[in-house]
Motif scaffolding. Structure first.
Motif, short mmCIF file in Angstrom:
data_model
loop_
_atom_site.label_atom_id
_atom_site.label_comp_id
_atom_site.label_asym_id
_atom_site.label_seq_id
_atom_site.Cartn_x
_atom_site.Cartn_y
_atom_site.Cartn_z
N ALA A 48 35.89 43.83 34.70
CA ALA A 48 34.55 43.74 35.29
C ALA A 48 34.53 44.31 36.70
N GLN A 49 35.54 43.98 37.48
CA GLN A 49 35.61 44.50 38.85
C GLN A 49 35.68 46.03 38.85
N ARG A 50 36.43 46.58 37.91
CA ARG A 50 36.56 48.03 37.85
C ARG A 50 35.21 48.71 37.66
N CYS A 51 34.31 48.09 36.92
CA CYS A 51 33.02 48.71 36.59
C CYS A 51 32.02 48.71 37.74
N THR A 52 32.32 48.01 38.83
CA THR A 52 31.34 47.83 39.90
C THR A 52 31.28 49.00 40.88
N GLY A 53 32.18 49.97 40.76
CA GLY A 53 32.18 51.11 41.67
C GLY A 53 33.05 52.22 41.15
N ALA A 54 33.04 53.35 41.86
CA ALA A 54 33.81 54.51 41.43
C ALA A 54 35.14 54.63 42.15
N GLU A 55 35.37 53.83 43.19
CA GLU A 55 36.58 53.95 44.00
C GLU A 55 37.58 52.84 43.65
N LEU A 56 38.73 52.87 44.33
CA LEU A 56 39.78 51.89 44.05
C LEU A 56 39.62 50.60 44.83
N ASN A 57 38.64 50.54 45.73
CA ASN A 57 38.46 49.34 46.55
C ASN A 57 37.60 48.29 45.85
N VAL A 58 37.39 48.45 44.54
CA VAL A 58 36.56 47.50 43.80
C VAL A 58 37.29 46.20 43.47
N TYR A 59 38.62 46.22 43.53
CA TYR A 59 39.38 45.04 43.10
C TYR A 59 39.38 43.98 44.19
N LEU A 60 39.10 42.75 43.80
CA LEU A 60 39.08 41.63 44.72
C LEU A 60 40.50 41.11 44.96
N SER A 61 40.66 40.33 45.99
CA SER A 61 41.95 39.68 46.22
C SER A 61 42.20 38.67 45.11
N ARG A 62 43.43 38.21 44.99
CA ARG A 62 43.75 37.22 43.96
C ARG A 62 42.91 35.96 44.15
N GLU A 63 42.75 35.53 45.39
CA GLU A 63 41.98 34.32 45.66
C GLU A 63 40.52 34.49 45.23
N GLU A 64 39.95 35.65 45.53
CA GLU A 64 38.56 35.91 45.13
C GLU A 64 38.44 36.02 43.61
N THR A 65 39.44 36.62 42.98
CA THR A 65 39.43 36.72 41.52
C THR A 65 39.53 35.34 40.88
N GLU A 66 40.35 34.49 41.44
CA GLU A 66 40.47 33.13 40.90
C GLU A 66 39.15 32.38 41.03
N ARG A 67 38.43 32.58 42.14
CA ARG A 67 37.12 31.94 42.28
C ARG A 67 36.13 32.50 41.26
N GLN A 68 36.22 33.81 41.01
CA GLN A 68 35.35 34.44 40.02
C GLN A 68 35.61 33.86 38.62
N ILE A 69 36.88 33.70 38.28
CA ILE A 69 37.26 33.15 36.98
C ILE A 69 36.81 31.69 36.86
N LEU A 70 37.02 30.90 37.92
CA LEU A 70 36.64 29.50 37.90
C LEU A 70 35.12 29.35 37.75
N ALA A 71 34.35 30.21 38.44
CA ALA A 71 32.90 30.14 38.37
C ALA A 71 32.40 30.51 36.98
N THR A 72 33.11 31.40 36.29
CA THR A 72 32.68 31.84 34.96
C THR A 72 33.13 30.89 33.86
N TYR A 73 34.37 30.45 33.90
CA TYR A 73 34.95 29.71 32.78
C TYR A 73 35.17 28.22 33.06
N GLY A 74 35.13 27.85 34.33
CA GLY A 74 35.46 26.47 34.65
C GLY A 74 36.96 26.24 34.59
N PRO A 75 37.42 25.03 34.91
CA PRO A 75 38.88 24.76 34.87
C PRO A 75 39.40 24.76 33.45
N ARG A 76 40.59 25.26 33.26
CA ARG A 76 41.25 25.28 31.95
C ARG A 76 41.89 23.93 31.70
N SER A 77 41.52 23.26 30.64
CA SER A 77 42.07 21.93 30.34
C SER A 77 43.47 22.04 29.78
#
Length: 333
Positions: free
Chosen positions: A304-333
């Motif tokens: 998903a991050q790759r699709c947001t732009g044409a350059e290589l700076n589209v990738y978020l930090s690991r911490e930001e990616t983890e927040r993105q995953i948590l906001a979408t899927y919630g905690p994994r039981s």
């Protein structure tokens, strides 16, 4: 989201495949050129891994491209470019003309020499090999066998390679992955899209039709059963706007399947490299959590991050990616 990778240092991930010079025409008619494939996978992994971890791309390129590629990747401190070589002066050049966001016509005007077992000998201490070939000759079964026989690494293979072939005039077409079962014992995680799944599974009769249909959910499950029975740990099938589905054996040994919804993108700018980025997230997520569903969540995030732009700076930090995953899927039981 705490994981063992935050307490362990010096992890190594090797990325095998081409770094093509992509000549792209978007669905909106825009034209541009850039390097792709392994480059996306390596940079996505760079965003997820620590600075003292190492990503080693293994790729063959043209001499004219080696310097520019290494200059781009050299700006990422945890990427080691020593595995990018141009001794044969051969590298992929691809023309991509998008009809829709996820549909494109491809033509290849130059090709790299294949990655052989000797090319990976210096990275057999890697924790994972992420193989993202785009044509059938680039990363062959003997190379995967060499890795599995001489390494304890997790091997992730994108089926795009063995299900696409190159004609004499440069057109790139789907092909039947007829020798699939020879490969399966050397793959831990098999990643594919629905079109590649159709080239991988022809049913028990193995009859070839002129216009193969997209596999049904039941046929995808049959394909997954077949692969898991032959040594694969998980089969992850991307479903375009629907996210992906993961097939794997649960704690009781039964085949489980779980749909992993997509991560929403406000505006799709460029989908080139989304699959390569998905493979990066898939590898990281599995290394970090040993959970195939969480691995697919990371795959969806990086795609998903790759699709947001044409350059290589589209990738978020690991911490930001983890927040993105948590906001979408919630905690994994």
């Amino acid at each position: 989201m705490m994981n063992d990778m935050q307490s362990r240092t010096r992890r190594k991930v090797a990325v095998l495949g081409p770094i093509p010079r992509d000549q792209i025409v978007t669905h909106a008619g825009e034209r541009f050129e850039k390097y792709g494939c392994v480059l996306y996978t390596a940079v996505a992994l760079s965003a997820l891994l620590d600075l003292d971890d190492t990503i080693v791309p293994i790729s063959h390129v043209r001499r004219r491209d080696e310097g520019p590629i290494k200059e781009i990747l050299g700006s990422f401190p945890n990427i080691d470019t020593s595995g990018i070589t141009s001794r044969a002066d051969q590298g992929d050049v691809i023309e991509l003309r998008y009809i829709e966001h996820n549909r494109r016509v491809e033509r290849q005007t130059s090709f790299m020499n294949p990655i052989l077992p000797a090319d990976v000998d210096k990275v057999l201490d890697a924790d994972a090999f992420v193989c993202v070939p785009i044509t059938d000759y680039e990363v062959g079964q003997p190379t995967l066998r060499h890795i599995k026989e001489n390494s304890d690494a997790t091997v992730v293979l994108d089926a795009h390679g063995p299900t696409v072939t190159l004609t004499r005039s440069g057109e790139r077409y789907p092909r039947v992955w007829a020798d699939r079962d020879v490969w399966l014992p050397y793959i831990d995680i098999l990643k594919m899209n629905v079109e590649e799944a159709s080239s991988t599974w022809l049913g028990e009769s193995a009859e070839v039709t002129a216009d193969p249909p997209r596999l049904s959910t039941e046929e995808l499950r049959d394909l997954a059963h077949h692969c898991l029975d032959r040594g694969v740990g998980a089969v992850c099938v991307t479903l375009d706007e629907r996210g992906c589905v993961a097939f794997y054996r649960d704690g009781s040994g039964r085949v489980a399947d779980e749909l992993v919804d997509r991560i929403e993108v406000e505006q799709v700018v460029d989908t080139t490299g989304a699959g390569d980025s998905f493979a990066a997230g898939l590898a990281y997520g599995y290394l970090a959590y040993r959970d195939y569903v969480v691995a697919c969540q990371y795959g969806n995030a990086m795609g998903a991050q790759r699709c947001t732009g044409a350059e290589l700076n589209v990738y978020l930090s690991r911490e930001e990616t983890e927040r993105q995953i948590l906001a979408t899927y919630g905690p994994r039981s």
